[in-house]
Write a protein that holds these residues in place. Structure first.
Motif, PDB file in Angstrom:
ATOM      1  N   ASN A 111       0.783  -1.233   0.000  1.00 42.24           N
ATOM      2  CA  ASN A 111       0.000   0.000   0.000  1.00 42.24           C
ATOM      3  C   ASN A 111       0.818   1.288   0.000  1.00 42.24           C
ATOM      4  N   GLY A 112       2.060   1.222  -0.442  1.00 40.31           N
ATOM      5  CA  GLY A 112       2.885   2.419  -0.514  1.00 40.31           C
ATOM      6  C   GLY A 112       3.567   2.806   0.779  1.00 40.31           C
ATOM      7  N   TYR A 113       3.192   2.166   1.894  1.00 39.92           N
ATOM      8  CA  TYR A 113       3.882   2.432   3.161  1.00 39.92           C
ATOM      9  C   TYR A 113       5.193   1.677   3.163  1.00 39.92           C
ATOM     10  N   SER A 114       6.243   2.345   3.523  1.00 36.43           N
ATOM     11  CA  SER A 114       7.546   1.697   3.464  1.00 36.43           C
ATOM     12  C   SER A 114       7.724   0.709   4.615  1.00 36.43           C
ATOM     13  N   SER A 115       8.447  -0.340   4.312  1.00 29.20           N
ATOM     14  CA  SER A 115       8.965  -1.268   5.303  1.00 29.20           C
ATOM     15  C   SER A 115      10.456  -1.342   5.035  1.00 29.20           C
ATOM     16  N   SER A 116      11.237  -1.325   6.080  1.00 35.07           N
ATOM     17  CA  SER A 116      12.688  -1.387   5.940  1.00 35.07           C
ATOM     18  C   SER A 116      13.216  -2.495   6.823  1.00 35.07           C
ATOM     19  N   VAL A 117      14.315  -3.089   6.395  1.00 34.75           N
ATOM     20  CA  VAL A 117      14.950  -4.153   7.161  1.00 34.75           C
ATOM     21  C   VAL A 117      16.429  -3.852   7.299  1.00 34.75           C
ATOM     22  N   VAL A 118      16.938  -4.048   8.501  1.00 32.69           N
ATOM     23  CA  VAL A 118      18.381  -4.082   8.733  1.00 32.69           C
ATOM     24  C   VAL A 118      18.699  -5.548   8.981  1.00 32.69           C
ATOM     25  N   PHE A 119      19.494  -6.125   8.096  1.00 35.22           N
ATOM     26  CA  PHE A 119      19.828  -7.549   8.104  1.00 35.22           C
ATOM     27  C   PHE A 119      21.307  -7.688   8.465  1.00 35.22           C
ATOM     28  N   PRO A 120      21.615  -7.942   9.734  1.00 33.16           N
ATOM     29  CA  PRO A 120      23.021  -8.028  10.141  1.00 33.16           C
ATOM     30  C   PRO A 120      23.640  -9.377   9.769  1.00 33.16           C
ATOM     31  N   ILE A 121      24.943  -9.407   9.698  1.00 32.70           N
ATOM     32  CA  ILE A 121      25.651 -10.648   9.384  1.00 32.70           C
ATOM     33  C   ILE A 121      25.376 -11.725  10.428  1.00 32.70           C
ATOM     34  N   ASP A 122      25.187 -11.324  11.654  1.00 32.29           N
ATOM     35  CA  ASP A 122      24.869 -12.257  12.736  1.00 32.29           C
ATOM     36  C   ASP A 122      23.653 -11.754  13.495  1.00 32.29           C
ATOM     37  N   GLY A 123      22.773 -12.657  13.877  1.00 31.01           N
ATOM     38  CA  GLY A 123      21.610 -12.273  14.677  1.00 31.01           C
ATOM     39  C   GLY A 123      20.393 -11.995  13.827  1.00 31.01           C
ATOM     40  N   GLY A 124      19.301 -11.671  14.508  1.00 34.62           N
ATOM     41  CA  GLY A 124      18.029 -11.437  13.842  1.00 34.62           C
ATOM     42  C   GLY A 124      17.935 -10.066  13.213  1.00 34.62           C
ATOM     43  N   MET A 125      16.988  -9.947  12.317  1.00 37.68           N
ATOM     44  CA  MET A 125      16.750  -8.697  11.603  1.00 37.68           C
ATOM     45  C   MET A 125      15.943  -7.717  12.446  1.00 37.68           C
ATOM     46  N   SER A 126      16.060  -6.460  12.092  1.00 33.65           N
ATOM     47  CA  SER A 126      15.200  -5.410  12.635  1.00 33.65           C
ATOM     48  C   SER A 126      14.308  -4.944  11.500  1.00 33.65           C
ATOM     49  N   LEU A 127      12.990  -5.041  11.697  1.00 32.36           N
ATOM     50  CA  LEU A 127      12.013  -4.560  10.722  1.00 32.36           C
ATOM     51  C   LEU A 127      11.521  -3.204  11.182  1.00 32.36           C
ATOM     52  N   ILE A 128      11.569  -2.234  10.296  1.00 30.98           N
ATOM     53  CA  ILE A 128      11.111  -0.877  10.589  1.00 30.98           C
ATOM     54  C   ILE A 128       9.827  -0.665   9.800  1.00 30.98           C
ATOM     55  N   GLU A 129       8.758  -0.315  10.518  1.00 30.77           N
ATOM     56  CA  GLU A 129       7.463  -0.201   9.859  1.00 30.77           C
ATOM     57  C   GLU A 129       6.625   0.905  10.486  1.00 30.77           C
ATOM     58  N   GLN A 130       5.472   1.122   9.889  1.00 34.05           N
ATOM     59  CA  GLN A 130       4.518   2.147  10.319  1.00 34.05           C
ATOM     60  C   GLN A 130       4.055   1.878  11.753  1.00 34.05           C
ATOM     61  N   GLY A 131       3.993   2.926  12.562  1.00 35.71           N
ATOM     62  CA  GLY A 131       3.501   2.805  13.930  1.00 35.71           C
ATOM     63  C   GLY A 131       3.865   4.044  14.733  1.00 35.71           C
ATOM     64  N   PRO A 132       3.731   3.968  16.054  1.00 38.46           N
ATOM     65  CA  PRO A 132       4.026   5.135  16.894  1.00 38.46           C
ATOM     66  C   PRO A 132       5.528   5.418  16.969  1.00 38.46           C
ATOM     67  N   PHE A 133       5.859   6.650  17.321  1.00 33.20           N
ATOM     68  CA  PHE A 133       7.265   7.014  17.517  1.00 33.20           C
ATOM     69  C   PHE A 133       7.918   6.076  18.525  1.00 33.20           C
ATOM     70  N   ASP A 134       9.145   5.685  18.221  1.00 35.39           N
ATOM     71  CA  ASP A 134       9.990   4.895  19.130  1.00 35.39           C
ATOM     72  C   ASP A 134       9.357   3.592  19.598  1.00 35.39           C
TER      73      ASP A 134
END
Length: 169
Positions: free
Chosen positions: A32-55
């Motif tokens: 729906n045009g809302y961005s989703s971003s992922v930080v995929f580190p070499i080790d460990g789980g990913m961080s998904l950045i998505e729509q929602g409240p600040f912090d």
């Protein structure tokens, strides 16, 4: 990633129709045009950045981590139609990269990222080597492989990165 000295990948999509990198890495839709971003580190789980409240930050349980690879979901109210919010996702991604202590970051499909995200992210990563990792990831996707073992470079041989063969065949 290991063979290219890449400490983390950053991916951003706003749809699954072109590229679909968010879905491929995390099994989560970008819609729906809302961005989703992922930080995929070499080790460990990913961080998904998505729509929602600040912090917003929700740590994933073991089941979610095993199903998606996502260790945490970070949220911020960013909207493509509200220009000044374009930096919010990038600020969260830069904070994650800083926390991880990365020296080299691979951007996956930077041409598909919202301009304000990519611009702010690169500005925020002064002193970090930034490379385009799209071709590297696309070759693995073309083989029909799953991301974690192959992208991180943990496979003992190329055959492990194919889903149509048993590992080690």
């Amino acid at each position: 990633m290991r063979s290219r000295d890449i400490d983390a990948l950053v991916i951003q999509n706003s749809s699954d129709w072109v590229g679909g990198y968010i879905r491929w890495f995390s099994n989560q839709p970008a819609t729906n045009g809302y961005s989703s971003s992922v930080v995929f580190p070499i080790d460990g789980g990913m961080s998904l950045i998505e729509q929602g409240p600040f912090d917003g930050c929700r740590r994933a349980g073991d089941l979610e981590v095993s199903a998606t690879g996502i260790a945490q979901r970070l949220t911020t109210p960013s909207y493509p139609s509200v220009h000044y919010t374009g930096r919010y996702d990038a600020d969260l991604a830069a904070r994650e990269l800083s926390r991880l202590g990365v020296k080299r970051v691979g951007l996956v499909a930077p041409g598909a990222m919202y301009h304000s995200f990519g611009e702010r992210l690169v500005q925020s990563m002064a002193g970090i080597d930034v490379v385009d990792a799209t071709d590297f990831v696309d070759r693995i996707k073309a083989d029909g492989a799953t991301p974690t073992i192959c992208v991180r470079g943990l496979a003992r041989n190329r055959n492990q990165c194919r889903t149509d063969r048993a590992p080690g065949v």
